[in-house]
Design a protein around this motif. Structure first.
Motif, PDB file in Angstrom:
ATOM      1  N   ASN A   1      32.848  45.879  30.932  1.00  0.00           N
ATOM      2  CA  ASN A   1      32.251  46.220  32.226  1.00  0.00           C
ATOM      3  C   ASN A   1      32.900  45.434  33.363  1.00  0.00           C
ATOM      4  N   LYS A   2      33.272  44.192  33.069  1.00  0.00           N
ATOM      5  CA  LYS A   2      33.910  43.363  34.097  1.00  0.00           C
ATOM      6  C   LYS A   2      35.270  43.916  34.481  1.00  0.00           C
ATOM      7  N   VAL A   3      36.088  44.267  33.492  1.00  0.00           N
ATOM      8  CA  VAL A   3      37.440  44.725  33.815  1.00  0.00           C
ATOM      9  C   VAL A   3      37.458  46.170  34.301  1.00  0.00           C
ATOM     10  N   LYS A   4      36.373  46.910  34.083  1.00  0.00           N
ATOM     11  CA  LYS A   4      36.316  48.275  34.601  1.00  0.00           C
ATOM     12  C   LYS A   4      36.375  48.316  36.114  1.00  0.00           C
ATOM     13  N   SER A   5      35.938  47.225  36.751  1.00  0.00           N
ATOM     14  CA  SER A   5      35.937  47.197  38.214  1.00  0.00           C
ATOM     15  C   SER A   5      37.333  46.994  38.787  1.00  0.00           C
ATOM     16  N   ASN A   6      38.281  46.590  37.942  1.00  0.00           N
ATOM     17  CA  ASN A   6      39.655  46.365  38.387  1.00  0.00           C
ATOM     18  C   ASN A   6      40.433  47.670  38.282  1.00  0.00           C
TER      19      ASN A   6
ATOM     20  N   GLU B   1      41.015  39.253  34.010  1.00  0.00           N
ATOM     21  CA  GLU B   1      41.831  38.925  35.180  1.00  0.00           C
ATOM     22  C   GLU B   1      41.811  40.081  36.163  1.00  0.00           C
ATOM     23  N   LYS B   2      41.927  39.780  37.447  1.00  0.00           N
ATOM     24  CA  LYS B   2      41.991  40.837  38.456  1.00  0.00           C
ATOM     25  C   LYS B   2      43.243  41.688  38.306  1.00  0.00           C
ATOM     26  N   GLY B   3      44.268  41.124  37.667  1.00  0.00           N
ATOM     27  CA  GLY B   3      45.489  41.880  37.450  1.00  0.00           C
ATOM     28  C   GLY B   3      45.476  42.710  36.181  1.00  0.00           C
ATOM     29  N   PHE B   4      44.350  42.767  35.495  1.00  0.00           N
ATOM     30  CA  PHE B   4      44.205  43.579  34.285  1.00  0.00           C
ATOM     31  C   PHE B   4      43.262  44.730  34.590  1.00  0.00           C
ATOM     32  N   SER B   5      43.766  45.953  34.485  1.00  0.00           N
ATOM     33  CA  SER B   5      42.931  47.128  34.731  1.00  0.00           C
ATOM     34  C   SER B   5      42.918  48.010  33.495  1.00  0.00           C
ATOM     35  N   TRP B   6      41.788  48.037  32.815  1.00  0.00           N
ATOM     36  CA  TRP B   6      41.651  48.922  31.654  1.00  0.00           C
ATOM     37  C   TRP B   6      41.739  50.379  32.083  1.00  0.00           C
ATOM     38  N   LYS B   7      41.018  50.752  33.135  1.00  0.00           N
ATOM     39  CA  LYS B   7      40.997  52.140  33.583  1.00  0.00           C
ATOM     40  C   LYS B   7      42.414  52.628  33.922  1.00  0.00           C
ATOM     41  N   ASN B   8      43.160  51.829  34.651  1.00  0.00           N
ATOM     42  CA  ASN B   8      44.503  52.225  35.068  1.00  0.00           C
ATOM     43  C   ASN B   8      45.562  51.960  34.001  1.00  0.00           C
ATOM     44  N   GLY B   9      45.212  51.175  32.992  1.00  0.00           N
ATOM     45  CA  GLY B   9      46.138  50.928  31.897  1.00  0.00           C
ATOM     46  C   GLY B   9      47.317  50.056  32.261  1.00  0.00           C
ATOM     47  N   VAL B  10      47.124  49.109  33.182  1.00  0.00           N
ATOM     48  CA  VAL B  10      48.205  48.234  33.643  1.00  0.00           C
ATOM     49  C   VAL B  10      47.694  46.800  33.715  1.00  0.00           C
ATOM     50  N   ALA B  11      48.561  45.848  33.329  1.00  0.00           N
ATOM     51  CA  ALA B  11      48.229  44.432  33.443  1.00  0.00           C
ATOM     52  C   ALA B  11      49.435  43.675  33.985  1.00  0.00           C
ATOM     53  N   TYR B  12      49.235  42.901  35.052  1.00  0.00           N
ATOM     54  CA  TYR B  12      50.316  42.115  35.640  1.00  0.00           C
ATOM     55  C   TYR B  12      49.724  40.906  36.346  1.00  0.00           C
ATOM     56  N   ILE B  13      50.566  39.987  36.785  1.00  0.00           N
ATOM     57  CA  ILE B  13      50.130  38.787  37.510  1.00  0.00           C
ATOM     58  C   ILE B  13      50.477  38.966  38.991  1.00  0.00           C
TER      59      ILE B  13
ATOM     60  N   ILE C   1      50.312  37.505  45.004  1.00  0.00           N
ATOM     61  CA  ILE C   1      49.339  36.894  45.923  1.00  0.00           C
ATOM     62  C   ILE C   1      48.028  36.706  45.184  1.00  0.00           C
ATOM     63  N   ASP C   2      47.443  35.538  45.290  1.00  0.00           N
ATOM     64  CA  ASP C   2      46.156  35.287  44.646  1.00  0.00           C
ATOM     65  C   ASP C   2      45.107  36.268  45.171  1.00  0.00           C
ATOM     66  N   PHE C   3      44.262  36.745  44.291  1.00  0.00           N
ATOM     67  CA  PHE C   3      43.284  37.772  44.659  1.00  0.00           C
ATOM     68  C   PHE C   3      42.404  37.330  45.824  1.00  0.00           C
ATOM     69  N   THR C   4      42.039  36.050  45.852  1.00  0.00           N
ATOM     70  CA  THR C   4      41.165  35.544  46.920  1.00  0.00           C
ATOM     71  C   THR C   4      41.836  35.576  48.285  1.00  0.00           C
ATOM     72  N   GLN C   5      43.168  35.675  48.294  1.00  0.00           N
ATOM     73  CA  GLN C   5      43.905  35.681  49.558  1.00  0.00           C
ATOM     74  C   GLN C   5      44.353  37.091  49.963  1.00  0.00           C
ATOM     75  N   MET C   6      44.022  38.081  49.169  1.00  0.00           N
ATOM     76  CA  MET C   6      44.416  39.460  49.485  1.00  0.00           C
ATOM     77  C   MET C   6      43.510  40.056  50.545  1.00  0.00           C
ATOM     78  N   THR C   7      44.068  40.975  51.312  1.00  0.00           N
ATOM     79  CA  THR C   7      43.255  41.754  52.234  1.00  0.00           C
ATOM     80  C   THR C   7      42.502  42.823  51.443  1.00  0.00           C
TER      81      THR C   7
ATOM     82  N   GLU D   1      42.672  45.939  51.861  1.00  0.00           N
ATOM     83  CA  GLU D   1      43.604  47.023  51.552  1.00  0.00           C
ATOM     84  C   GLU D   1      44.474  46.669  50.346  1.00  0.00           C
ATOM     85  N   GLN D   2      44.928  45.419  50.280  1.00  0.00           N
ATOM     86  CA  GLN D   2      45.749  44.992  49.145  1.00  0.00           C
ATOM     87  C   GLN D   2      44.958  45.060  47.833  1.00  0.00           C
ATOM     88  N   LYS D   3      43.697  44.679  47.894  1.00  0.00           N
ATOM     89  CA  LYS D   3      42.851  44.733  46.693  1.00  0.00           C
ATOM     90  C   LYS D   3      42.671  46.173  46.224  1.00  0.00           C
ATOM     91  N   ALA D   4      42.485  47.067  47.174  1.00  0.00           N
ATOM     92  CA  ALA D   4      42.253  48.471  46.816  1.00  0.00           C
ATOM     93  C   ALA D   4      43.500  49.121  46.226  1.00  0.00           C
TER      94      ALA D   4
END
Length: 397
Positions: A31-36, A277-289, A292-298, A300-303
């Protein structure tokens, strides 16, 4: 329905405990990674296979913390294919059931000072194979009548309560292991001692020897932490290492060398690590690092995190050690690396088989960057012959 006859008071206690059981930690993780995720991510990636080694069908571990068994057994199935054998879909819950028996013994020996949960490690898969053998999934699923997916939440509460009572005694009773095993078998079913497969009778041990045919001693676990001497063994200090097994220590870039060499020579790799991790998306099937740190993203960058290839942070051995020390890297999931692909820019990713069903953009598979693999791995498992010669020499294997 209970197959075990319990004394009325004991049964009442267990039923009351079951009523207060929490959802599986694995459900919480999913459920946590589904939001990524990003909208239409798949439209922005074009992956082309470089290596795609044969593997068996995607499975769903359900509401159970058995990713280690699903990925570990998937790894063995691909090993059968590599060895020229007809692959058998193996019973992940047979492995897990036996590991839970052994874990219970360790829990009692350690007076409750080890983790009892549903998790495990790749060495558990090999250790259980060596001690108990294995069986086909068609013979033992761990599902009771009417069930279609594993759900261990209630069983875990039951086993915890039984062992909590056991270790409170001044002296162990002669029946504690029998009672503990009976609770597990009530939920998962008794493990088969004999069964028929393709017209022949086997035991789990003879099936492992005659049909599967791997040697569990041929497989090595490898990790990478600065705090230990390179090219020596150390005890991996993660909660799910209840057996206190040891792993080899290499530099993090050598993890990539090992995985690449394995895949190029026809060997798949079992990977354990952190996917929360915020860079891990189960739904999209992609994982990367992300660079820019997630806390510093705009916003738009997060979306747009998964709307096509993005620049990555380059991590060091020190970064990896720090992430482990401050709990940013934990042992929360196990998966099976089965190949290499390139994106539209020519960057290589690992093709990873997951055990969360078919619900993501790539029908159960994922594309993980090499940077993510090495940064967030707690350990990998490979056949010893899959090691690059220079690294095997350093490890004296």
């Amino acid at each position: 329905m209970f197959r075990l006859k319990l004394k009325p008071l004991f049964a009442a206690v267990l039923i009351a405990l079951a009523a207060t059981s929490n959802a599986s930690a694995q459900d919480d993780l999913i459920n946590k990674v589904k939001s990524n995720q990003s909208a239409n991510s798949k439209d922005h990636f074009t992956f082309t296979d470089v290596i795609n080694l044969e593997n068996t069908s995607i499975k769903d571990q359900g509401s159970s913390g058995t990713c280690w068994s699903y990925s570990g057994n998937s790894f063995i199935e691909s090993e059968m294919i590599r060895m020229g054998k007809k692959p058998v879909e193996l019973a992940q819950i047979f492995t897990a059931r036996n590991a839970y028996i052994e874990k219970g013994k360790m829990y009692v020996k350690m007076h409750g000072a080890v983790t009892l949960g549903e998790g495990g490690a790749f060495h558990d898969v090999m250790n259980m194979y060596k001690k108990y053998g294995t069986v086909p999934r068609s013979v033992y699923t761990g599902l009771q009548e009417g069930q279609t997916r594993n759900n261990f939440s209630e069983m875990s509460k039951m086993t915890e309560s039984v062992l909590a009572a056991v270790i409170k005694n001044d002296k162990l009773s002669e029946n504690w292991l029998k009672a503990y095993t009976a609770v597990i078998d009530t939920y998962l079913g008794e493990a088969p001692t004999e069964f028929m497969y393709e017209g022949k009778k086997y035991t789990p041990k003879t099936f492992a020897d005659q049909v599967v045919g791997i040697n569990p001693d041929d497989y090595v676990e490898i990790s990478s932490f600065q705090e230990y001497p390179w090219y020596t063994k150390f005890t991996l200090l993660v909660p799910d290492n209840w057996a206190f097994d040891q792993v080899w220590n290499v530099k993090q870039d050598e993890l990539v060398e090992i995985v690449d060499n394995a895949l190029k020579n026809g060997y798949t790799v079992a990977w354990g690590g952190d996917v929360s991790e915020k860079g891990f998306s189960w739904k999209n099937g992609v994982a990367y690092i992300p660079e820019i740190d997630f806390t510093q993203m705009t916003a738009e960058q997060k979306a747009e995190m998964f709307n096509g290839p993005k620049p990555e942070k380059k991590v060091t051995d020190a970064d990896r050690q720090k992430a482990f020390d401050n709990y940013e890297t934990t042992d929360d999931h196990g998966m099976h690396i089965i190949g290499i692909a390139k994106d539209q820019n020519g960057k290589e990713y690992y093709i990873v088989k997951n055990s969360w069903g078919l619900s993501n953009d790539y029908k159960g598979y994922m594309y993980m960057t090499k940077e993510f693999m090495k940064y967030k791995a707690t350990d990998i498992m490979v056949h010893k012959n899959a090691l690059p010669k220079n690294i095997a020499k350093k490890l004296a294997i």
